[in-house]
Design a protein around this motif. Structure first.
Motif, PDB file in Angstrom:
ATOM      1  N   PHE A 101       0.828  -1.204   0.000  1.00 51.12           N
ATOM      2  CA  PHE A 101       0.000   0.000   0.000  1.00 51.12           C
ATOM      3  C   PHE A 101       0.865   1.258   0.000  1.00 51.12           C
ATOM      4  O   PHE A 101       0.639   2.188  -0.780  1.00 51.12           O
ATOM      5  N   LYS A 102       1.881   1.276   0.852  1.00 48.28           N
ATOM      6  CA  LYS A 102       2.772   2.432   0.934  1.00 48.28           C
ATOM      7  C   LYS A 102       3.471   2.672  -0.404  1.00 48.28           C
ATOM      8  O   LYS A 102       3.566   3.805  -0.895  1.00 48.28           O
ATOM      9  N   ASN A 103       3.935   1.602  -0.997  1.00 41.43           N
ATOM     10  CA  ASN A 103       4.642   1.707  -2.269  1.00 41.43           C
ATOM     11  C   ASN A 103       3.717   2.180  -3.392  1.00 41.43           C
ATOM     12  O   ASN A 103       4.133   2.873  -4.331  1.00 41.43           O
ATOM     13  N   SER A 104       2.441   1.811  -3.283  1.00 42.26           N
ATOM     14  CA  SER A 104       1.501   2.145  -4.358  1.00 42.26           C
ATOM     15  C   SER A 104       1.058   3.598  -4.327  1.00 42.26           C
ATOM     16  O   SER A 104       0.484   4.097  -5.301  1.00 42.26           O
ATOM     17  N   ARG A 105       1.323   4.318  -3.222  1.00 48.83           N
ATOM     18  CA  ARG A 105       0.877   5.720  -3.144  1.00 48.83           C
ATOM     19  C   ARG A 105       1.484   6.559  -4.260  1.00 48.83           C
ATOM     20  O   ARG A 105       0.817   7.400  -4.860  1.00 48.83           O
ATOM     21  N   LYS A 106       2.781   6.336  -4.533  1.00 44.70           N
ATOM     22  CA  LYS A 106       3.454   7.122  -5.572  1.00 44.70           C
ATOM     23  C   LYS A 106       3.079   6.660  -6.980  1.00 44.70           C
ATOM     24  O   LYS A 106       3.139   7.425  -7.931  1.00 44.70           O
ATOM     25  N   ARG A 107       2.703   5.390  -7.099  1.00 43.26           N
ATOM     26  CA  ARG A 107       2.434   4.844  -8.423  1.00 43.26           C
ATOM     27  C   ARG A 107       0.985   5.029  -8.862  1.00 43.26           C
ATOM     28  O   ARG A 107       0.703   5.237 -10.036  1.00 43.26           O
ATOM     29  N   PHE A 108       0.049   4.912  -7.900  1.00 39.14           N
ATOM     30  CA  PHE A 108      -1.362   4.883  -8.265  1.00 39.14           C
ATOM     31  C   PHE A 108      -2.163   6.046  -7.701  1.00 39.14           C
ATOM     32  O   PHE A 108      -3.370   6.119  -7.941  1.00 39.14           O
ATOM     33  N   GLY A 109      -1.554   6.927  -6.948  1.00 37.20           N
ATOM     34  CA  GLY A 109      -2.292   8.023  -6.354  1.00 37.20           C
ATOM     35  C   GLY A 109      -3.070   7.587  -5.128  1.00 37.20           C
ATOM     36  O   GLY A 109      -3.055   6.430  -4.727  1.00 37.20           O
ATOM     37  N   VAL A 110      -3.794   8.524  -4.530  1.00 33.45           N
ATOM     38  CA  VAL A 110      -4.490   8.256  -3.273  1.00 33.45           C
ATOM     39  C   VAL A 110      -5.596   7.220  -3.458  1.00 33.45           C
ATOM     40  O   VAL A 110      -5.610   6.180  -2.805  1.00 33.45           O
ATOM     41  N   THR A 111      -6.513   7.498  -4.373  1.00 35.40           N
ATOM     42  CA  THR A 111      -7.633   6.572  -4.585  1.00 35.40           C
ATOM     43  C   THR A 111      -7.145   5.215  -5.077  1.00 35.40           C
ATOM     44  O   THR A 111      -7.585   4.166  -4.598  1.00 35.40           O
ATOM     45  N   GLY A 112      -6.235   5.239  -6.030  1.00 36.09           N
ATOM     46  CA  GLY A 112      -5.702   3.976  -6.546  1.00 36.09           C
ATOM     47  C   GLY A 112      -5.006   3.167  -5.478  1.00 36.09           C
ATOM     48  O   GLY A 112      -5.092   1.925  -5.459  1.00 36.09           O
ATOM     49  N   SER A 113      -4.307   3.833  -4.558  1.00 32.96           N
ATOM     50  CA  SER A 113      -3.600   3.106  -3.500  1.00 32.96           C
ATOM     51  C   SER A 113      -4.580   2.486  -2.510  1.00 32.96           C
ATOM     52  O   SER A 113      -4.311   1.422  -1.942  1.00 32.96           O
ATOM     53  N   TYR A 114      -5.729   3.142  -2.294  1.00 32.52           N
ATOM     54  CA  TYR A 114      -6.738   2.542  -1.417  1.00 32.52           C
ATOM     55  C   TYR A 114      -7.292   1.259  -2.041  1.00 32.52           C
ATOM     56  O   TYR A 114      -7.495   0.253  -1.349  1.00 32.52           O
ATOM     57  N   VAL A 115      -7.531   1.299  -3.324  1.00 35.43           N
ATOM     58  CA  VAL A 115      -7.959   0.078  -4.025  1.00 35.43           C
ATOM     59  C   VAL A 115      -6.888  -0.995  -3.901  1.00 35.43           C
ATOM     60  O   VAL A 115      -7.179  -2.172  -3.647  1.00 35.43           O
ATOM     61  N   ALA A 116      -5.620  -0.582  -4.054  1.00 32.06           N
ATOM     62  CA  ALA A 116      -4.514  -1.536  -3.944  1.00 32.06           C
ATOM     63  C   ALA A 116      -4.459  -2.160  -2.553  1.00 32.06           C
ATOM     64  O   ALA A 116      -4.214  -3.368  -2.414  1.00 32.06           O
ATOM     65  N   LEU A 117      -4.685  -1.366  -1.499  1.00 32.37           N
ATOM     66  CA  LEU A 117      -4.667  -1.903  -0.137  1.00 32.37           C
ATOM     67  C   LEU A 117      -5.722  -2.991   0.033  1.00 32.37           C
ATOM     68  O   LEU A 117      -5.440  -4.064   0.600  1.00 32.37           O
ATOM     69  N   ILE A 118      -6.919  -2.722  -0.459  1.00 29.30           N
ATOM     70  CA  ILE A 118      -7.993  -3.725  -0.361  1.00 29.30           C
ATOM     71  C   ILE A 118      -7.609  -4.997  -1.107  1.00 29.30           C
ATOM     72  O   ILE A 118      -7.767  -6.110  -0.603  1.00 29.30           O
ATOM     73  N   VAL A 119      -7.075  -4.819  -2.306  1.00 25.57           N
ATOM     74  CA  VAL A 119      -6.679  -5.972  -3.123  1.00 25.57           C
ATOM     75  C   VAL A 119      -5.549  -6.752  -2.449  1.00 25.57           C
ATOM     76  O   VAL A 119      -5.585  -7.988  -2.359  1.00 25.57           O
ATOM     77  N   TYR A 120      -4.550  -6.036  -1.943  1.00 25.91           N
ATOM     78  CA  TYR A 120      -3.414  -6.701  -1.311  1.00 25.91           C
ATOM     79  C   TYR A 120      -3.841  -7.442  -0.049  1.00 25.91           C
ATOM     80  O   TYR A 120      -3.374  -8.557   0.217  1.00 25.91           O
ATOM     81  N   TRP A 121      -4.720  -6.822   0.747  1.00 28.82           N
ATOM     82  CA  TRP A 121      -5.114  -7.480   1.996  1.00 28.82           C
ATOM     83  C   TRP A 121      -5.973  -8.715   1.728  1.00 28.82           C
ATOM     84  O   TRP A 121      -5.776  -9.765   2.348  1.00 28.82           O
ATOM     85  N   LEU A 122      -6.910  -8.628   0.803  1.00 26.75           N
ATOM     86  CA  LEU A 122      -7.720  -9.790   0.459  1.00 26.75           C
ATOM     87  C   LEU A 122      -6.857 -10.908  -0.120  1.00 26.75           C
ATOM     88  O   LEU A 122      -7.082 -12.095   0.159  1.00 26.75           O
ATOM     89  N   THR A 123      -5.864 -10.533  -0.918  1.00 24.79           N
ATOM     90  CA  THR A 123      -4.948 -11.537  -1.474  1.00 24.79           C
ATOM     91  C   THR A 123      -4.141 -12.196  -0.374  1.00 24.79           C
ATOM     92  O   THR A 123      -3.973 -13.431  -0.358  1.00 24.79           O
ATOM     93  N   PHE A 124      -3.632 -11.393   0.565  1.00 27.24           N
ATOM     94  CA  PHE A 124      -2.900 -11.940   1.707  1.00 27.24           C
ATOM     95  C   PHE A 124      -3.759 -12.945   2.473  1.00 27.24           C
ATOM     96  O   PHE A 124      -3.314 -14.045   2.798  1.00 27.24           O
ATOM     97  N   GLU A 125      -5.013 -12.578   2.768  1.00 23.60           N
ATOM     98  CA  GLU A 125      -5.873 -13.483   3.530  1.00 23.60           C
ATOM     99  C   GLU A 125      -6.136 -14.773   2.756  1.00 23.60           C
ATOM    100  O   GLU A 125      -6.171 -15.865   3.349  1.00 23.60           O
ATOM    101  N   TYR A 126      -6.300 -14.668   1.442  1.00 22.24           N
ATOM    102  CA  TYR A 126      -6.562 -15.865   0.641  1.00 22.24           C
ATOM    103  C   TYR A 126      -5.348 -16.787   0.621  1.00 22.24           C
ATOM    104  O   TYR A 126      -5.491 -18.010   0.775  1.00 22.24           O
ATOM    105  N   ILE A 127      -4.173 -16.212   0.457  1.00 23.79           N
ATOM    106  CA  ILE A 127      -2.955 -17.029   0.495  1.00 23.79           C
ATOM    107  C   ILE A 127      -2.784 -17.661   1.876  1.00 23.79           C
ATOM    108  O   ILE A 127      -2.440 -18.844   2.002  1.00 23.79           O
ATOM    109  N   HIS A 128      -3.080 -16.887   2.903  1.00 25.10           N
ATOM    110  CA  HIS A 128      -2.923 -17.366   4.277  1.00 25.10           C
ATOM    111  C   HIS A 128      -3.899 -18.492   4.605  1.00 25.10           C
ATOM    112  O   HIS A 128      -3.691 -19.243   5.554  1.00 25.10           O
TER     113      HIS A 128
END
Length: 545
Positions: A101-128
Motif C-alpha cells: 500500500f505504501k509503495n503504491s501511493r506514488k504509483r497509483f495516487g491516493v484513490t488507486g492506493s486505497y484500491v490496492a490496499l484492499i486488493v493486497y489485503w484480500l490476497t494476503f488473507e486468501y494465500i494465508h
C-alpha cells in the motif's frame, strides 16, 4: 519542545492505537464496532511517515500488538516459545499488504492506493488460507462472529465480504476526516450534511441488507425432516488423555454419557476429536478393536444411530514407492502414516474414514517438510503422535443411506476454513459436525473464539452444525448462526436436539470465495503494471492530495 516530542512519538502512538483497537474489537469483546476505525491510525501513518524503515517498524508494532493481545493463548502450552513464534511471524506476514500500500501511493495516487490496499489485503488473507503456513484465525471477516444478524449476507460472500466491509469503512471514514482538514472554512454541520453520507452508507447499508437476507433465509432453512442428534462432552484433560492405561477408562466414560440421552429416535451420536485410539490404531484392523466392538454393542440397542467420532488412525504402506512423503519407516521396508481422523461407526462392518486435511502448522504439520525433511523433528509434542500427520484423503463426506444424509465431520482447526467447508457442502453434505479438542490452551479466549467462528460457517452454508468439544464448548448452531444448548467449559455434559438437514446451496457454496479470487487476479495485474512502470520509467497519473 513538548510539541516536538509528541510529533516524534506520533507514529508509534498511531501504531499502538491501531493494534489496541483491533484487539478491543475482536471476539469475544462486545466492542466490535471499533473495527470500523481500527485501521484509521495506520492510514494516517501512511500519509505521515516517509521513511520506509520507520513505516515498516510502526506497522509491525501494530500487527504484533494485535496478534499478541488477541492470540496470546497460543503460547499457553508447555512450550510458550511456540506462541511467541506464531504471533511474531504472523505479524510480520501481515505487514506485506501495508508495505505494498505504501509503495503504491506514488504509483497509483491516493484513490488507486486505497484500491490496492484492499486488493493486497484480500490476497494476503486468501494465500494465508491456502498455504502450509496457514493461520487464518485473524481473518478480518471473522470479527463479526458474535453478531450473525449483522452478516447474514455471508451466504453470498463468505468471511471475505466482512474483510471488504471493514477496509472500505475505514478508508471512507479516514477520507472523510482527511478532506475535512482541507476544508476548515466550511462549517462542520454543512460538511457532515454534504459529505457524511458516503461513510455512513458504507457502514449502514450492509446492516440493512443483512436484515433482508436473514428474513428470507430463515424461511428457507426451516424445511426438511428433523433428525435427533446426541452430543457428548466428556471433559477429559487433554494432557492426561494420552497417558498409558487411560484409554479404557475414557471409553467407558463416553459410553456412560451417551446412554444418558440416546434413544430409539437418535440418528447420530457425536464424540469429540481423538476420542478413540489416542496412540493410534491400524485402519485395516479397526473392526478388531475392542473399542469398536463395545460401540457396536451399544448401537445394536439403537440401530438407527450412527456414531461420529474423532480418532487417531494409522495406515500401512508395503513399499517406499507406495508411501507418500509424510510416511514414516517401520521394520521390513514397511511405511506408515498417522492421521487425525473422523470415523462413522454403525452396526455394520463398514467404517467410513475421513482424514483431517487442514492441519495446524507446527503441531500437526511441519510446513514444507517434504523439501526440508530434517524439520520433522521440530513438530511440537502435544500428546499422542508427533511429527506431521498424513494428508492422504479418506472419504470426503460420511454417508447415511438410510436417512439420505451426507455429513461432513470438520475436525478442530478445519472449522475456520469457510471455502473448504463450502466445498464439502457442494459435494452433498446436508449436516456439519465439528469435533474438536480445545482444552490444550486452557480456559482462554482460544476456545471461545473457536466456538464463535462456527456461527459464520453455518451462515455461509445454511447448514446445522453439531459441535462436540472435549472440554467445551459443545452446542448446536442453527443455519442462521444462533448457538443452541451451549454447555459450560470444563464440565461433563451430554445434550440432545433435533436438526434439519439442508438441501439447498447458497451462492457462496455454489461459487466459492469469488471476492478473494478476484482480488488475487487484480493483485497480479497490479504487480505486473508496477513492473512495467518501473522498467519503462513511465509515471502514472497521480491525483492531487
Amino acid at each position: 519542545m513538548a510539541k516536538r516530542s509528541i510529533h516524534r512519538l506520533l507514529p508509534s502512538l498511531l501504531a499502538i492505537s491501531s493494534g489496541l483497537l483491533l484487539w478491543a474489537a475482536w471476539p469475544t469483546s462486545p466492542l466490535t464496532l471499533l473495527v470500523f476505525i481500527a485501521f484509521i491510525p495506520l492510514l494516517y501513518l501512511t500519509d505521515l511517515v516517509q521513511n520506509r524503515w520507520v513505516y515498516f517498524g510502526c506497522v509491525y508494532l501494530a500487527m504484533v500488538i494485535w496478534n499478541v493481545a488477541t492470540t496470546w493463548w497460543v503460547g499457553n502450552t508447555p512450550l510458550p516459545a511456540s506462541g511467541i513464534a506464531a504471533n511474531t511471524i504472523n505479524a510480520l506476514i501481515m505487514c506485506v499488504p501495508w508495505l505494498g500500500f505504501k509503495n503504491s501511493r506514488k504509483r497509483f495516487g491516493v484513490t488507486g492506493s486505497y484500491v490496492a490496499l484492499i486488493v493486497y489485503w484480500l490476497t494476503f488473507e486468501y494465500i494465508h488460507l491456502n498455504w502450509e503456513l496457514s493461520w487464518p484465525w485473524l481473518t478480518l471477516g471473522n470479527i463479526f462472529a458474535m453478531h450473525p444478524n449483522w452478516v447474514q449476507w455471508y451466504e453470498y460472500t463468505g468471511a471475505s465480504g466482512g474483510t471488504l466491509w471493514i477496509l472500505v469503512a475505514n478508508i471512507a471514514l479516514y477520507s472523510f476526516w482527511r478532506q475535512r482538514k482541507t476544508l476548515q472554512a466550511v462549517p462542520l454541520g454543512a460538511y457532515i450534511w454534504k459529505s457524511g453520507g458516503k461513510p455512513i452508507a458504507v457502514i449502514i447499508v450492509p446492516f440493512l441488507f443483512s436484515l433482508m437476507v436473514g428474513f428470507k433465509s430463515s424461511a428457507d432453512t426451516s424445511r426438511g425432516k428433523p433428525l435427533s442428534i446426541v452430543i457428548v462432552q466428556p471433559n477429559i484433560d487433554p494432557y492426561d488423555k494420552f497417558a498409558d492405561g487411560a484409554e479404557n477408562l475414557q471409553l467407558e466414560k463416553f459410553l456412560s454419557l451417551t446412554r444418558q440421552q440416546v434413544d430409539s429416535n437418535t440418528a447420530y451420536i457425536v464424540w469429540p476429536e481423538t476420542a478413540l485410539f489416542p496412540h493410534g490404531a491400524w485402519e485395516h484392523q479397526l473392526n478388531e478393536q475392542p473399542a469398536v466392538q463395545a460401540i457396536r454393542q451399544l448401537l445394536r440397542q439403537y440401530p438407527k444411530a450412527k456414531l461420529i467420532t474423532g480418532a487417531t488412525t494409522l495406515k500401512r504402506y508395503m513399499s517406499k514407492d507406495e508411501a507418500p512423503y509424510s510416511a514414516r519407516p517401520l521394520e521390513g521396508g514397511v511405511y506408515f502414516d498417522a492421521f487425525n481422523t473422523g470415523l462413522q461407526i454403525d452396526t455394520s462392518s463398514a467404517i467410513q474414514i475421513y482424514h483431517k486435511s487442514k492441519l495446524v502448522p507446527g503441531v500437526e504439520l511441519v510446513p514444507y517438510s517434504r523439501y526440508l525433511t530434517f524439520m520433522e523433528s521440530w513438530a511440537l509434542d502435544m500428546g499422542g503422535i508427533t511429527g506431521s500427520y498424513g494428508r492422504t484423503p479418506g472419504v470426503e463426506v460420511l454417508e447415511n443411506t438410510n436417512e439420505h444424509i451426507k455429513a461432513f465431520p470438520t475436525i478442530c482447526y478445519e472449522s475456520i476454513y469457510g471455502e473448504f467447508i463450502a466445498e464439502h457442502v457442494r459435494l452433498g453434505a446436508n449436516l456439519l459436525f465439528i469435533i474438536t479438542n480445545d482444552g490444550w490452551w486452557g480456559n482462554t479466549e482460544g476456545h471461545r473464539q473457536h466456538l464463535q467462528y462456527a456461527r459464520l460457517r453455518a451462515i455461509e452454508t445454511r447448514r446445522w452444525i453439531a459441535r462436540s468439544a472435549n472440554t467445551g464448548v459443545s452446542c448446536f448452531v442453527d443455519p442462521m448462526g444462533n448457538i443452541k444448548l451451549a454447555q459450560p467449559y470444563w464440565e461433563e455434559a451430554v445434550i440432545k436436539s433435533t436438526v434439519t438437514p439442508g438441501n439447498t446451496f447458497t451462492f457462496y457454496v455454489q461459487y466459492g470465495d469469488l471476492l478473494s479470487k478476484g482480488a488475487v487476479i487484480f493483485c497480479i495485474l497490479l504487480i505486473v503494471y508496477s513492473i512495467i512502470l518501473r522498467f519503462t520509467n513511465r509515471k502514472p497519473y497521480v491525483e492531487g492530495n
